[in-house]
Design a protein around this motif. Sequence first.
Motif, PDB file in Angstrom:
ATOM      1  N   ALA A 167      26.274  -4.035   1.558  1.00  0.00           N
ATOM      2  CA  ALA A 167      26.502  -5.476   1.403  1.00  0.00           C
ATOM      3  C   ALA A 167      26.434  -5.921  -0.050  1.00  0.00           C
ATOM      4  CB  ALA A 167      25.478  -6.252   2.230  1.00  0.00           C
ATOM      5  N   GLY A 168      26.224  -4.966  -0.969  1.00  0.00           N
ATOM      6  CA  GLY A 168      26.218  -5.301  -2.390  1.00  0.00           C
ATOM      7  C   GLY A 168      24.859  -5.661  -2.963  1.00  0.00           C
ATOM      8  N   TRP A 169      23.792  -5.403  -2.214  1.00  0.00           N
ATOM      9  CA  TRP A 169      22.446  -5.632  -2.745  1.00  0.00           C
ATOM     10  C   TRP A 169      22.011  -4.382  -3.501  1.00  0.00           C
ATOM     11  CZ3 TRP A 169      18.585  -9.497  -0.676  1.00  0.00           C
ATOM     12  CH2 TRP A 169      19.225 -10.563  -0.044  1.00  0.00           C
ATOM     13  N   THR A 170      21.444  -4.573  -4.681  1.00  0.00           N
ATOM     14  CA  THR A 170      21.050  -3.437  -5.508  1.00  0.00           C
ATOM     15  C   THR A 170      19.591  -3.547  -5.906  1.00  0.00           C
ATOM     16  OG1 THR A 170      21.748  -4.593  -7.526  1.00  0.00           O
ATOM     17  CG2 THR A 170      23.380  -3.178  -6.435  1.00  0.00           C
ATOM     18  N   GLY A 171      19.009  -2.411  -6.305  1.00  0.00           N
ATOM     19  CA  GLY A 171      17.616  -2.386  -6.732  1.00  0.00           C
ATOM     20  C   GLY A 171      17.396  -3.245  -7.958  1.00  0.00           C
ATOM     21  N   TYR A 316      -8.054  12.992  -3.152  1.00  0.00           N
ATOM     22  CA  TYR A 316      -8.815  12.349  -2.084  1.00  0.00           C
ATOM     23  C   TYR A 316      -8.098  12.394  -0.740  1.00  0.00           C
ATOM     24  CZ  TYR A 316     -12.273  10.639  -5.377  1.00  0.00           C
ATOM     25  OH  TYR A 316     -13.289  10.567  -6.315  1.00  0.00           O
ATOM     26  N   GLY A 317      -7.060  13.198  -0.647  1.00  0.00           N
ATOM     27  CA  GLY A 317      -6.401  13.417   0.634  1.00  0.00           C
ATOM     28  C   GLY A 317      -5.253  12.500   0.957  1.00  0.00           C
ATOM     29  N   PHE A 318      -4.810  11.689   0.003  1.00  0.00           N
ATOM     30  CA  PHE A 318      -3.684  10.796   0.270  1.00  0.00           C
ATOM     31  C   PHE A 318      -2.374  11.574   0.298  1.00  0.00           C
ATOM     32  CE2 PHE A 318      -6.801   7.675  -0.986  1.00  0.00           C
ATOM     33  CZ  PHE A 318      -6.480   6.559  -0.234  1.00  0.00           C
ATOM     34  N   VAL A 319      -1.528  11.209   1.244  1.00  0.00           N
ATOM     35  CA  VAL A 319      -0.184  11.793   1.347  1.00  0.00           C
ATOM     36  C   VAL A 319       0.819  10.656   1.453  1.00  0.00           C
ATOM     37  CG1 VAL A 319      -0.981  13.931   2.419  1.00  0.00           C
ATOM     38  CG2 VAL A 319      -0.348  11.978   3.859  1.00  0.00           C
ATOM     39  N   THR A 320       2.046  10.930   1.059  1.00  0.00           N
ATOM     40  CA  THR A 320       3.079   9.899   1.091  1.00  0.00           C
ATOM     41  C   THR A 320       3.499   9.613   2.525  1.00  0.00           C
ATOM     42  OG1 THR A 320       3.883  10.425  -1.114  1.00  0.00           O
ATOM     43  CG2 THR A 320       5.414   9.305   0.368  1.00  0.00           C
ATOM     44  N   HIS A 321       3.482   8.346   2.871  1.00  0.00           N
ATOM     45  CA  HIS A 321       3.896   7.892   4.201  1.00  0.00           C
ATOM     46  C   HIS A 321       5.363   7.482   4.190  1.00  0.00           C
ATOM     47  CE1 HIS A 321       4.209   5.170   7.696  1.00  0.00           C
ATOM     48  NE2 HIS A 321       3.200   5.844   8.208  1.00  0.00           N
ATOM     49  N   HIS A 322       5.747   6.662   3.198  1.00  0.00           N
ATOM     50  CA  HIS A 322       7.151   6.278   3.035  1.00  0.00           C
ATOM     51  C   HIS A 322       7.327   5.681   1.647  1.00  0.00           C
ATOM     52  CE1 HIS A 322       5.403   2.412   4.457  1.00  0.00           C
ATOM     53  NE2 HIS A 322       6.334   1.850   3.712  1.00  0.00           N
ATOM     54  N   THR A 323       8.554   5.434   1.280  1.00  0.00           N
ATOM     55  CA  THR A 323       8.862   4.764   0.025  1.00  0.00           C
ATOM     56  C   THR A 323       9.735   3.550   0.326  1.00  0.00           C
ATOM     57  OG1 THR A 323      10.857   6.059  -0.434  1.00  0.00           O
ATOM     58  CG2 THR A 323       8.759   6.937  -1.258  1.00  0.00           C
ATOM     59  N   TYR A 324       9.745   2.610  -0.605  1.00  0.00           N
ATOM     60  CA  TYR A 324      10.572   1.425  -0.437  1.00  0.00           C
ATOM     61  C   TYR A 324      11.032   0.949  -1.803  1.00  0.00           C
ATOM     62  CZ  TYR A 324       6.555  -1.379  -1.984  1.00  0.00           C
ATOM     63  OH  TYR A 324       5.530  -1.899  -2.735  1.00  0.00           O
ATOM     64  N   ARG A 325      11.967   0.003  -1.790  1.00  0.00           N
ATOM     65  CA  ARG A 325      12.431  -0.608  -3.040  1.00  0.00           C
ATOM     66  C   ARG A 325      12.745  -2.070  -2.781  1.00  0.00           C
ATOM     67  NH1 ARG A 325      18.582   1.307  -4.334  1.00  0.00           N
ATOM     68  NH2 ARG A 325      17.776   0.947  -6.419  1.00  0.00           N
ATOM     69  N   TYR A 326      12.784  -2.840  -3.855  1.00  0.00           N
ATOM     70  CA  TYR A 326      13.202  -4.233  -3.791  1.00  0.00           C
ATOM     71  C   TYR A 326      14.678  -4.316  -4.173  1.00  0.00           C
ATOM     72  CZ  TYR A 326       8.250  -5.418  -3.541  1.00  0.00           C
ATOM     73  OH  TYR A 326       6.931  -5.512  -3.181  1.00  0.00           O
ATOM     74  N   VAL A 327      15.445  -5.052  -3.378  1.00  0.00           N
ATOM     75  CA  VAL A 327      16.869  -5.208  -3.656  1.00  0.00           C
ATOM     76  C   VAL A 327      17.211  -6.696  -3.693  1.00  0.00           C
ATOM     77  CG1 VAL A 327      17.527  -2.978  -2.678  1.00  0.00           C
ATOM     78  CG2 VAL A 327      17.452  -5.002  -1.195  1.00  0.00           C
ATOM     79  N   THR A 328      18.258  -7.023  -4.403  1.00  0.00           N
ATOM     80  CA  THR A 328      18.700  -8.394  -4.546  1.00  0.00           C
ATOM     81  C   THR A 328      20.224  -8.410  -4.581  1.00  0.00           C
ATOM     82  OG1 THR A 328      18.373 -10.411  -5.899  1.00  0.00           O
ATOM     83  CG2 THR A 328      18.666  -8.338  -7.079  1.00  0.00           C
ATOM     84  N   PRO A 329      20.838  -9.507  -4.136  1.00  0.00           N
ATOM     85  CA  PRO A 329      22.319  -9.545  -4.152  1.00  0.00           C
ATOM     86  C   PRO A 329      22.835  -9.605  -5.583  1.00  0.00           C
ATOM     87  CG  PRO A 329      21.416 -11.670  -3.474  1.00  0.00           C
ATOM     88  CD  PRO A 329      20.262 -10.716  -3.532  1.00  0.00           C
ATOM     89  N   THR A 330      23.952  -8.933  -5.829  1.00  0.00           N
ATOM     90  CA  THR A 330      24.523  -8.879  -7.164  1.00  0.00           C
ATOM     91  C   THR A 330      25.485 -10.008  -7.432  1.00  0.00           C
ATOM     92  OG1 THR A 330      26.230  -7.385  -6.339  1.00  0.00           O
ATOM     93  CG2 THR A 330      24.282  -6.388  -7.345  1.00  0.00           C
ATOM     94  N   ARG A 331      25.955 -10.669  -6.400  1.00  0.00           N
ATOM     95  CA  ARG A 331      26.939 -11.750  -6.611  1.00  0.00           C
ATOM     96  C   ARG A 331      26.263 -13.020  -7.132  1.00  0.00           C
ATOM     97  NH1 ARG A 331      26.167 -11.141  -1.241  1.00  0.00           N
ATOM     98  NH2 ARG A 331      25.473 -12.964  -0.034  1.00  0.00           N
TER      99      ARG A 331
END
Length: 331
Positions: A167-171, A316-331
């Motif tokens: 839809a044209g949303w980018t990081g 301390y035993g932490f493992v990655t659960h998931h990753t995410y990013r912020y996106v916004t419309p470019t138009r």
Amino acid sequence: MSRFDALVGHRVVVRSTVPGERGPSGGPAFTDVIGRLLDHDGTTLRIQRRDGSEVDVATSTVVAAKTVPEGRARVRTRPALDYSPEELAEICTRGWPPRVLEPLGRWSLRAAGGFSGRANSAGVHGDPGTGFEDALARVEDFYVSQSLPPKAQVIDETPWARRFTDAGWTGIGGTRDHAVVQVADVATVLSTAPARPSDVTVTLEPTLTADWLAAAERDADAYDPHDVQHVLASPRFVVFASVRGDQGLEAVARMVVTGEWAGLSSVHTSPHARRRGHAARLLEACAEWARDEGADKVYLQTMQHNTAALALYARYGFVTHHTYRYVTPTR
């Protein structure tokens, strides 16, 4: 005096009737709610479930209420990695609450005057309850009404991430592309803590102070203090940890407990005080507090480029659960 007074603050199981419904035998239908009894006003019980969500039960419908084991005596029901990224994203919102929160199906429209990315972006998890194009329009309209740029927090490697890209949303770029959410058992964190005594004293305070904010370097002066206070200090169970040195607060962290989950955030050590073990001691002290508040799982988020933090958390035993990013419309 109410029969519920002695139960406030404890984990309880409350059985109540379901108005207007009948059970299999033809008598009243019953339902059970298990969680921490936060408070009551004589007519309503407010109970916090394991995932941090809260539910109200009318006292007039209550058939029975009793305490259940909590803290160290309580047996965990679900390990951290059994939670989906969408479930954990919702839990994270409860630990970092926006001042304005509107549901869009399972999505969350969040605003807090621009203070922090999570509290000022659409939480994309689950079904928005409408078509995708309409959902995007609703997101944009919401942020226009809040005088904020439209932004969405999208979990990586999901169909929604691809649809936003199409839809044209980018990081938004910079250090916020892409954030890492990690999890660990509280028991694992505490078992990793060294047995040797530490000369680093950690202070835990229930209230947010100007000194703590300054040490956290969150640029709070640029925002409405009511927004900052709400995001950081409005959860029912939150603590602000600090290490004080000759030049004032040298390191800080924040821990929040919502149900079974604890959330560690705002870990920051002043440059002149680094490599002294402050971050490790803050983590340990916060984990001890969270355990005593009934949490058995902890999450945190950091950036992929923050190799020092990732190395510390791995110990301390932490493992990655998931990753995410912020996106916004470019138009």
